[in-house]
Scaffold this active site. Structure first.
Site, short mmCIF file in Angstrom:
data_model
loop_
_atom_site.label_atom_id
_atom_site.label_comp_id
_atom_site.label_asym_id
_atom_site.label_seq_id
_atom_site.Cartn_x
_atom_site.Cartn_y
_atom_site.Cartn_z
N CYS A 225 -27.01 -45.15 -68.94
CA CYS A 225 -25.78 -44.62 -68.86
C CYS A 225 -25.15 -44.37 -70.28
CB CYS A 225 -24.84 -45.32 -68.10
SG CYS A 225 -25.31 -44.98 -66.27
N GLU B 111 -23.99 -36.37 -70.22
CA GLU B 111 -25.51 -36.56 -70.18
C GLU B 111 -26.07 -36.62 -69.02
OE1 GLU B 111 -26.72 -40.61 -71.81
OE2 GLU B 111 -24.83 -40.28 -72.66
#
Ligand code: SAH
Length: 351
Positions: A342, A89
């Site tokens: 994260c 991501e």
């Protein structure tokens, strides 16, 4: 997996073209097309035959945008798919001066920090330098025609600033991360200034020295999150390998070599590290050092029990640091409505 052209520097692309019996100018066409975020098949100046030969050995699109999530504040979060199907991501934050992209350096992570979603399933694999770079190339291409970007000048690129703060520990994938830094700063490539790049590490001390000696003076950021080794080890297993005192020595060396001040990230975790005693200890630890402290309010991860500090307490902590002479800021919370922390996105996707 096939090989990745975005791993190559301009000089290496030339060598490749010559080895395939092509003229040097083909390297320029290929390299420039890739720098613009094109796929090999999308580079119109190359012949079909050459593209077919290249695609026998190389990936056409090593990093694909699989999904985009838009936050109400303009922040975008991407789910990228790699050619082996792995997911990583990234985040794009839009500021007046330009766009900052947060990139991943590994699929997963093996550092095991207790507050972090990236490490929940351990390390799957390292990214190659080209996979790190291609995250930026595809986002530049996606935003090439934004009014804000065009307003910055003819050759402006969407992404002006890069932070290595996505999934993974960049210094645990040192070779590929360094190669990425070399290629992304190359004047014949994206030509991003090292000053506009921040590398965040949990504090792998020997690699911090190597980075200091590498000649690419990026902004070095260390995830501290505690003021003594024992407390730090409770949330960051890496603290058992390297002491805070060793980290501070490596930071001082970084400053000596690069002339750049360094940064600390300090995530405020309720009941763990954000009382006045901790603020005082942080001041004692860092006072007078050429550094800046970025406070982060924990982004709660549902698989983890740790709790965020309230906003008031966070400002109180910040106030104490400032009053006592530390340079510090509390990071504005952006994109939290789209799982900005994260690994949150990938974790929820895998589920
Ligand atoms: N591995 C590197 C970079 C990735 S994490 C490092 O450890 O620095 C980027 C920053 O986000 C680190 O400071 C990390 O500790 C912090 N972080 C991770 N998960 C978080 C969460 N849930 N809430 C707040 N900060 C988090």
């Amino acid at each position: 997996m096939k090989k990745i052209l975005q791993d190559l520097s301009y000089a290496e692309t030339e060598v490749l073209m010559l080895s395939m019996g092509e003229k040097k100018f083909r390297a320029k066409q290929l390299f420039e097309g890739l720098v613009q975020g094109k796929t090999v098949s999308g580079i119109t100046s190359l012949s079909k035959a050459l593209k077919a030969r290249l695609l026998e050995e190389y990936e056409d699109e090593p990093v694909k945008i699989k999904e985009i999530f838009h936050s109400s504040d303009g922040t975008e979060k991407y789910l990228f798919e790699l050619s082996d199907g792995n997911l990583i991501e990234g985040v794009l934050m839009k500021y007046k001066y330009g766009y900052t992209q947060c990139v991943s350096t590994q699929v997963g992570c093996r550092m095991g920090c207790k507050f972090c979603a990236s490490t929940l399933g351990g390390l799957v694999r390292n990214l190659t330098s080209g996979e790190i770079l291609a995250q930026i190339l595809v986002v530049n291409a996606l935003h090439a025609n934004d009014e804000e970007v065009k307003g910055r000048g003819k050759d402006a690129r969407a992404v002006t600033n890069i932070v290595l703060m996505g999934s993974g520990e960049p210094l645990d994938n040192y070779g590929e991360t360094l190669r990425f830094l070399q290629n992304v700063t190359a004047s014949d490539g994206l030509n991003v200034s090292a000053r506009n790049i921040s590398l965040s590490t949990c504090g792998i001390v020997p690699k911090m020295y190597e980075l200091a000696n590498a000649g690419i003076p990026v902004n070095l950021t260390v995830s501290l999150h505690a003021t003594d080794d024992e407390t730090r080890a409770r949330v960051m297993p890496i603290a058992k390998a390297y002491k805070i005192s060793e980290i501070l020595k490596a930071c001082a060396y970084y400053f000596e070599k690069t002339g750049r001040r360094y940064y600390f990230e300090y995530t405020l975790i309720d009941g763990e590290n954000c009382d006045e005693t901790h603020a005082r200890a942080l001041v004692t630890l860092l006072k007078g050092k050429p550094c800046h402290v970025n406070l982060i309010r924990l982004n709660e991860v549902k698989e983890r029990s740790l709790k965020a500090t309230g906003e008031k307490a966070a400002y109180r902590f910040l106030g104490y640091l400032e009053k006592n002479g530390l340079s510090a800021t509390l990071r504005r919370q952006i994109g939290s409505d789209i799982g900005g922390a994260c690994g949150q996105l990938r974790a929820s996707y895998l589920e």
